[in-house]
Scaffold this motif. Structure first.
Motif, mmCIF file in Angstrom:
data_model
loop_
_atom_site.group_PDB
_atom_site.id
_atom_site.type_symbol
_atom_site.label_atom_id
_atom_site.label_comp_id
_atom_site.label_asym_id
_atom_site.label_seq_id
_atom_site.Cartn_x
_atom_site.Cartn_y
_atom_site.Cartn_z
ATOM 1 N N CYS A 1 0.825 -1.294 0.004
ATOM 2 C CA CYS A 1 -0.158 -0.009 0.032
ATOM 3 C C CYS A 1 0.809 1.259 0.181
ATOM 4 N N ASP B 1 -0.088 -6.952 -0.073
ATOM 5 C CA ASP B 1 -1.131 -7.515 -0.202
ATOM 6 C C ASP B 1 -1.130 -9.219 -0.256
ATOM 7 N N ASP C 1 -6.021 -1.257 -4.221
ATOM 8 C CA ASP C 1 -6.600 -0.873 -5.742
ATOM 9 C C ASP C 1 -5.688 -0.188 -6.605
ATOM 10 N N ASP C 2 -6.259 0.633 -7.797
ATOM 11 C CA ASP C 2 -5.707 1.024 -8.663
ATOM 12 C C ASP C 2 -4.991 2.234 -8.223
ATOM 13 N N GLU C 3 -5.499 2.845 -7.247
ATOM 14 C CA GLU C 3 -4.589 4.057 -6.743
ATOM 15 C C GLU C 3 -3.452 3.658 -5.954
ATOM 16 N N CYS D 1 -4.680 0.405 0.070
ATOM 17 C CA CYS D 1 -5.066 -0.904 0.498
ATOM 18 C C CYS D 1 -6.581 -0.814 1.153
ATOM 19 N N THR D 2 -7.155 -1.889 1.261
ATOM 20 C CA THR D 2 -8.452 -2.189 1.895
ATOM 21 C C THR D 2 -8.501 -1.515 3.384
ATOM 22 N N ARG E 1 -8.687 1.961 3.220
ATOM 23 C CA ARG E 1 -10.210 2.239 2.570
ATOM 24 C C ARG E 1 -11.015 2.208 3.861
ATOM 25 N N ASN F 1 -13.344 -6.255 2.244
ATOM 26 C CA ASN F 1 -14.092 -5.599 1.019
ATOM 27 C C ASN F 1 -15.098 -4.714 1.450
ATOM 28 N N ASP F 2 -15.761 -4.060 0.598
ATOM 29 C CA ASP F 2 -16.659 -3.093 0.716
ATOM 30 C C ASP F 2 -17.915 -3.449 1.675
#
Ligand SMILES: [Zn+2]
Length: 373
Positions: free
Chosen positions: A6, A13, A21-23, A26-27, A30, A178-179
């Motif tokens: 990250c 990861d 993610d693409d940016e 890390c989760t 987020r 995850n979300d």
């Protein structure tokens, strides 16, 4: 396998639950954003009122079980439950390697917070054999611990007709998920299957290994077709979790810890209840290429207590700290030599990230370039 770190914290990861993610974020990071801006904490607190009302309506004795170790989070959970007028039954899975400070904190917690409490002991011989099997088969010394500390309160809640279990933080919100998982409040069978550190096993899976019988494993079983509905939620889904704040709240009521005695990672107030927890974290070096510092310092970066640069410098300075005393204690408990411990650890070295270089093992692409391997 290529792996990445990250860009905001220091987690790779390879750690379960961490997706970058693409940016390049890390989760776990987020999740912190969710906590700061996405989650409506006022609405969550209202939702907790409804959880409390439901428990009170269905309770016939205790309103809720709080699974406790005696640590800072246990204190916070009970204090919060009591603020809401809940009658608490504390339930502890008694580790076979409880520390002195762990016992003292537990005793104090029962006394100062005035709760009823069950200290649930499993036969040390069963614990020993189960830990040995779990370590040798899946490389997770903490598997029996996790199975016991989830199964015991859940089974007792069903059997004692306690309508609510209040767990602590939502690990998927704090450490990477995850979300959907990050926003969930439920610790249920589906959650346990994926996140319970049980390696997709249940008590039945271990029958016959190290001579373990069904009866030996009785305490580790989850209720089948429960005839009473227990609501099982993370307190951290309703109130913004902060380990540092929890420690202050707990310490103000009597929780004790030593500022200088750091068991694992960078926190002197965490993982102090049990001599064996350090092993559970240590083996992550072999499996995921991280030390406990990666976890705790990543949380500190998110809280704004430290920077990524300072965290990396700290990790480098500390190097790999081997919990020698705890390893010795674990080997004595097992009646094995330290060689056995190291041989098993070696078996779980993740060859996707580790490469052998002469006699040394290194991780190509490790976040710290001049690491002392
Ligand atoms: Zn991150």
């Amino acid at each position: 396998m290529s792996f990445k770190y990250c860009q905001r914290c220091v987690l790779p990861d390879t750690r379960p639950g961490i997706v970058i993610d693409d940016e390049g974020i890390c989760t776990g990071c987020r999740g912190h954003e969710d906590k700061e801006s996405k989650i409506d904490w006022e609405a969550r607190a209202k939702a907790f009122d409804a959880v409390v009302a439901d428990a009170k309506e269905r309770a016939t004795g205790y309103d809720c079980i709080v699974p406790v170790s005696g640590g800072k989070d246990s204190w916070y959970q009970i204090i919060k439950a009591q603020e809401y007028g809940l009658k608490v039954l504390g339930v502890t899975w008694r580790t076979p390697a409880r520390t002195e400070i762990g016992q003292r904190n537990l005793d104090r917690m029962i006394d100062k917070l005035g709760i009823d409490h069950i200290d649930f002991s499993i036969s040390p011989d069963v614990e020993r054999r189960f830990m040995k099997a779990a370590y040798e088969q899946v490389g997770v010394t903490g598997l029996p611990m996790h199975m016991a500390l989830f199964a015991i309160p859940i089974r007792l809640a069903v059997q004692m007709r306690v309508p609510l279990i209040l767990w602590g933080e939502n690990p998927q919100l704090e450490y990477g998920g995850n979300d959907v998982e990050r926003l969930s409040d439920r610790l249920d069978a589906d959650w346990l299957a994926v996140h319970g550190c049980l390696q997709s096993t249940d008590a039945e899976s271990w029958v016959g290994i190290e001579g373990l019988t069904e009866g030996d494993l009785a305490a580790y079983r989850f209720p089948k077709d429960p005839d009473f509905d227990v609501r099982s939620v993370f307190l951290g889904a309703f109130f913004k979790w902060n380990s540092f704040e929890n420690t202050k709240i707990a310490a103000a009521r009597g929780f004790g810890y030593s500022d200088t005695d750091i068991k694992t990672g960078s926190w002197s107030f965490a993982d102090i209840d049990c001599h064996f927890i350090s092993l559970h974290h240590f083996i992550k070096w072999y499996k995921f290429g991280i030390t406990r510092d990666f976890d705790t310092l990543s949380v500190q970066i998110r809280y704004g207590i430290t920077t990524r640069e300072a965290a990396l410098a700290q990790i480098k300075e500390r190097g790999l700290r081997i919990p020698e005393d705890d390893i010795r204690r674990f080997c004595a408990f097992q009646g094995e030599s330290p060689d056995w411990f190291w041989e098993v650890a070696e078996r779980f070295r993740n060859k996707d990230i580790w490469k052998q270089d002469g006699n040394d093992w290194t991780i190509p692409g490790f976040v710290i370039e001049d690491w002392r391997w």
